[in-house]
Design a protein around this motif. Structure first.
Motif, PDB file in Angstrom:
ATOM      1  N   ILE A  41       0.846  -1.192   0.000  1.00 35.74           N
ATOM      2  CA  ILE A  41       0.000   0.000   0.000  1.00 35.74           C
ATOM      3  C   ILE A  41       0.882   1.244   0.000  1.00 35.74           C
ATOM      4  O   ILE A  41       0.619   2.204  -0.726  1.00 35.74           O
ATOM      5  N   PHE A  42       1.965   1.224   0.796  1.00 37.90           N
ATOM      6  CA  PHE A  42       2.905   2.349   0.791  1.00 37.90           C
ATOM      7  C   PHE A  42       3.487   2.559  -0.610  1.00 37.90           C
ATOM      8  O   PHE A  42       3.580   3.699  -1.086  1.00 37.90           O
ATOM      9  N   LEU A  43       3.877   1.487  -1.276  1.00 33.59           N
ATOM     10  CA  LEU A  43       4.450   1.621  -2.624  1.00 33.59           C
ATOM     11  C   LEU A  43       3.431   2.180  -3.622  1.00 33.59           C
ATOM     12  O   LEU A  43       3.783   2.992  -4.489  1.00 33.59           O
ATOM     13  N   VAL A  44       2.161   1.786  -3.485  1.00 36.47           N
ATOM     14  CA  VAL A  44       1.111   2.353  -4.338  1.00 36.47           C
ATOM     15  C   VAL A  44       0.978   3.846  -4.056  1.00 36.47           C
ATOM     16  O   VAL A  44       0.898   4.663  -4.981  1.00 36.47           O
ATOM     17  N   PHE A  45       0.979   4.219  -2.771  1.00 36.80           N
ATOM     18  CA  PHE A  45       0.890   5.632  -2.407  1.00 36.80           C
ATOM     19  C   PHE A  45       2.082   6.409  -2.954  1.00 36.80           C
ATOM     20  O   PHE A  45       1.930   7.507  -3.476  1.00 36.80           O
ATOM     21  N   LEU A  46       3.272   5.843  -2.831  1.00 32.00           N
ATOM     22  CA  LEU A  46       4.479   6.518  -3.323  1.00 32.00           C
ATOM     23  C   LEU A  46       4.413   6.700  -4.839  1.00 32.00           C
ATOM     24  O   LEU A  46       4.676   7.791  -5.352  1.00 32.00           O
ATOM     25  N   LEU A  47       4.048   5.654  -5.547  1.00 33.67           N
ATOM     26  CA  LEU A  47       3.948   5.743  -7.005  1.00 33.67           C
ATOM     27  C   LEU A  47       2.907   6.780  -7.410  1.00 33.67           C
ATOM     28  O   LEU A  47       3.150   7.611  -8.299  1.00 33.67           O
ATOM     29  N   LEU A  48       1.761   6.758  -6.752  1.00 31.18           N
ATOM     30  CA  LEU A  48       0.708   7.719  -7.059  1.00 31.18           C
ATOM     31  C   LEU A  48       1.158   9.151  -6.773  1.00 31.18           C
ATOM     32  O   LEU A  48       0.917  10.060  -7.574  1.00 31.18           O
ATOM     33  N   SER A  49       1.841   9.348  -5.650  1.00 32.44           N
ATOM     34  CA  SER A  49       2.315  10.705  -5.340  1.00 32.44           C
ATOM     35  C   SER A  49       3.371  11.171  -6.339  1.00 32.44           C
ATOM     36  O   SER A  49       3.407  12.341  -6.704  1.00 32.44           O
ATOM     37  N   LEU A  50       4.209  10.261  -6.804  1.00 31.03           N
ATOM     38  CA  LEU A  50       5.213  10.631  -7.805  1.00 31.03           C
ATOM     39  C   LEU A  50       4.563  11.003  -9.134  1.00 31.03           C
ATOM     40  O   LEU A  50       5.009  11.929  -9.817  1.00 31.03           O
ATOM     41  N   VAL A  51       3.505  10.296  -9.501  1.00 24.50           N
ATOM     42  CA  VAL A  51       2.804  10.604 -10.749  1.00 24.50           C
ATOM     43  C   VAL A  51       2.089  11.955 -10.636  1.00 24.50           C
ATOM     44  O   VAL A  51       2.216  12.817 -11.507  1.00 24.50           O
ATOM     45  N   VAL A  52       1.358  12.139  -9.540  1.00 26.20           N
ATOM     46  CA  VAL A  52       0.547  13.350  -9.397  1.00 26.20           C
ATOM     47  C   VAL A  52       1.403  14.593  -9.166  1.00 26.20           C
ATOM     48  O   VAL A  52       1.130  15.657  -9.704  1.00 26.20           O
ATOM     49  N   PHE A  53       2.460  14.451  -8.365  1.00 28.87           N
ATOM     50  CA  PHE A  53       3.263  15.615  -7.988  1.00 28.87           C
ATOM     51  C   PHE A  53       4.626  15.635  -8.672  1.00 28.87           C
ATOM     52  O   PHE A  53       5.563  16.267  -8.175  1.00 28.87           O
ATOM     53  N   ALA A  54       4.749  14.977  -9.815  1.00 30.68           N
ATOM     54  CA  ALA A  54       6.031  14.914 -10.539  1.00 30.68           C
ATOM     55  C   ALA A  54       6.580  16.291 -10.872  1.00 30.68           C
ATOM     56  O   ALA A  54       7.796  16.512 -10.830  1.00 30.68           O
ATOM     57  N   SER A  55       5.701  17.231 -11.168  1.00 28.01           N
ATOM     58  CA  SER A  55       6.173  18.570 -11.543  1.00 28.01           C
ATOM     59  C   SER A  55       6.905  19.255 -10.391  1.00 28.01           C
ATOM     60  O   SER A  55       7.765  20.106 -10.616  1.00 28.01           O
ATOM     61  N   SER A  56       6.596  18.888  -9.160  1.00 33.47           N
ATOM     62  CA  SER A  56       7.272  19.512  -8.018  1.00 33.47           C
ATOM     63  C   SER A  56       8.737  19.107  -7.927  1.00 33.47           C
ATOM     64  O   SER A  56       9.533  19.798  -7.295  1.00 33.47           O
TER      65      SER A  56
ATOM     66  N   SER B 263      10.533  14.639   0.414  1.00 27.86           N
ATOM     67  CA  SER B 263       9.258  15.142   0.900  1.00 27.86           C
ATOM     68  C   SER B 263       8.106  14.256   0.433  1.00 27.86           C
ATOM     69  O   SER B 263       7.176  13.971   1.205  1.00 27.86           O
ATOM     70  N   LEU B 264       8.146  13.789  -0.814  1.00 22.26           N
ATOM     71  CA  LEU B 264       7.097  12.903  -1.317  1.00 22.26           C
ATOM     72  C   LEU B 264       7.149  11.533  -0.644  1.00 22.26           C
ATOM     73  O   LEU B 264       6.101  10.920  -0.390  1.00 22.26           O
ATOM     74  N   ILE B 265       8.338  11.061  -0.324  1.00 23.86           N
ATOM     75  CA  ILE B 265       8.451   9.792   0.409  1.00 23.86           C
ATOM     76  C   ILE B 265       7.833   9.931   1.795  1.00 23.86           C
ATOM     77  O   ILE B 265       7.048   9.082   2.231  1.00 23.86           O
ATOM     78  N   VAL B 266       8.158  11.002   2.486  1.00 23.52           N
ATOM     79  CA  VAL B 266       7.602  11.243   3.819  1.00 23.52           C
ATOM     80  C   VAL B 266       6.088  11.410   3.733  1.00 23.52           C
ATOM     81  O   VAL B 266       5.342  10.867   4.555  1.00 23.52           O
ATOM     82  N   HIS B 267       5.624  12.137   2.732  1.00 24.23           N
ATOM     83  CA  HIS B 267       4.188  12.349   2.566  1.00 24.23           C
ATOM     84  C   HIS B 267       3.473  11.014   2.296  1.00 24.23           C
ATOM     85  O   HIS B 267       2.394  10.762   2.841  1.00 24.23           O
ATOM     86  N   SER B 268       4.070  10.157   1.492  1.00 24.06           N
ATOM     87  CA  SER B 268       3.488   8.839   1.210  1.00 24.06           C
ATOM     88  C   SER B 268       3.453   7.980   2.470  1.00 24.06           C
ATOM     89  O   SER B 268       2.483   7.253   2.713  1.00 24.06           O
ATOM     90  N   PHE B 269       4.499   8.060   3.264  1.00 23.26           N
ATOM     91  CA  PHE B 269       4.524   7.322   4.528  1.00 23.26           C
ATOM     92  C   PHE B 269       3.443   7.846   5.478  1.00 23.26           C
ATOM     93  O   PHE B 269       2.761   7.066   6.158  1.00 23.26           O
ATOM     94  N   ASN B 270       3.262   9.159   5.508  1.00 21.94           N
ATOM     95  CA  ASN B 270       2.196   9.732   6.335  1.00 21.94           C
ATOM     96  C   ASN B 270       0.820   9.269   5.860  1.00 21.94           C
ATOM     97  O   ASN B 270      -0.078   9.044   6.671  1.00 21.94           O
ATOM     98  N   ALA B 271       0.639   9.131   4.547  1.00 22.19           N
ATOM     99  CA  ALA B 271      -0.622   8.602   4.018  1.00 22.19           C
ATOM    100  C   ALA B 271      -0.833   7.169   4.489  1.00 22.19           C
ATOM    101  O   ALA B 271      -1.961   6.774   4.810  1.00 22.19           O
ATOM    102  N   LEU B 272       0.247   6.395   4.553  1.00 19.31           N
ATOM    103  CA  LEU B 272       0.141   5.032   5.095  1.00 19.31           C
ATOM    104  C   LEU B 272      -0.294   5.075   6.559  1.00 19.31           C
ATOM    105  O   LEU B 272      -1.135   4.283   6.988  1.00 19.31           O
ATOM    106  N   LEU B 273       0.247   6.009   7.328  1.00 21.28           N
ATOM    107  CA  LEU B 273      -0.156   6.152   8.730  1.00 21.28           C
ATOM    108  C   LEU B 273      -1.628   6.544   8.842  1.00 21.28           C
ATOM    109  O   LEU B 273      -2.343   6.050   9.730  1.00 21.28           O
TER     110      LEU B 273
END
Length: 139
Positions: A13-28, A93-103
């Protein structure tokens, strides 16, 4: 064939969140430092490693300011590893944000189970996705 998150393990689930955050926030990942990032970089460079980081505000004082020891430590470690390469700061920052989404997902799961919600897994995923994708949460 019916798709179900029930078989997913937490790390998946964390990896799905990370991948999704990278796709959505890639421009950052392509932009440089913004706003108070420069102040945090200065603090990362000039703050000494000590337990004082946990006992004072982010500038080392006991009056005013805000208490952000984890953010200061993340900036210090990033500064040591990456210097002033903004890409890696944003990526971390995206890794931390994805981990927070897992929490959020784990907390929502506990909450919905306590409330005896039938489809608790779906609601937990939805809660975490809202947290993950809401633009004001990413920083």
């Amino acid at each position: 064939m019916k798709f179900s998150f029930a078989k997913f393990k937490n790390y998946q689930i964390f990896l799905v969140f990370l991948l999704l955050s990278l796709v959505v926030f890639a421009s950052s990942l392509k932009i440089g430092f913004l706003s108070d990032d420069w102040h945090w970089l200065w603090l990362a460079k000039n703050t000494t490693w000590s337990w004082q980081i946990f006992l004072s505000n982010y500038e080392g004082g006991n009056f005013g300011g805000s208490y952000n020891p984890v953010l200061l430590l993340l900036f210090k470690i990033s500064y040591l590893l990456f210097g002033q390469n903004a890409f890696f700061y944003h990526f971390l920052s995206l890794i931390v944000h994805s981990f927070n989404a897992l929490l959020v997902y784990l907390l929502a799961t506990k909450f919905f189970v306590l409330l005896k919600i039938k489809d608790f897994k779906k609601f937990s995923i939805l809660s975490a996705l809202l947290f993950l994708l809401w633009p004001s949460q990413v920083e």
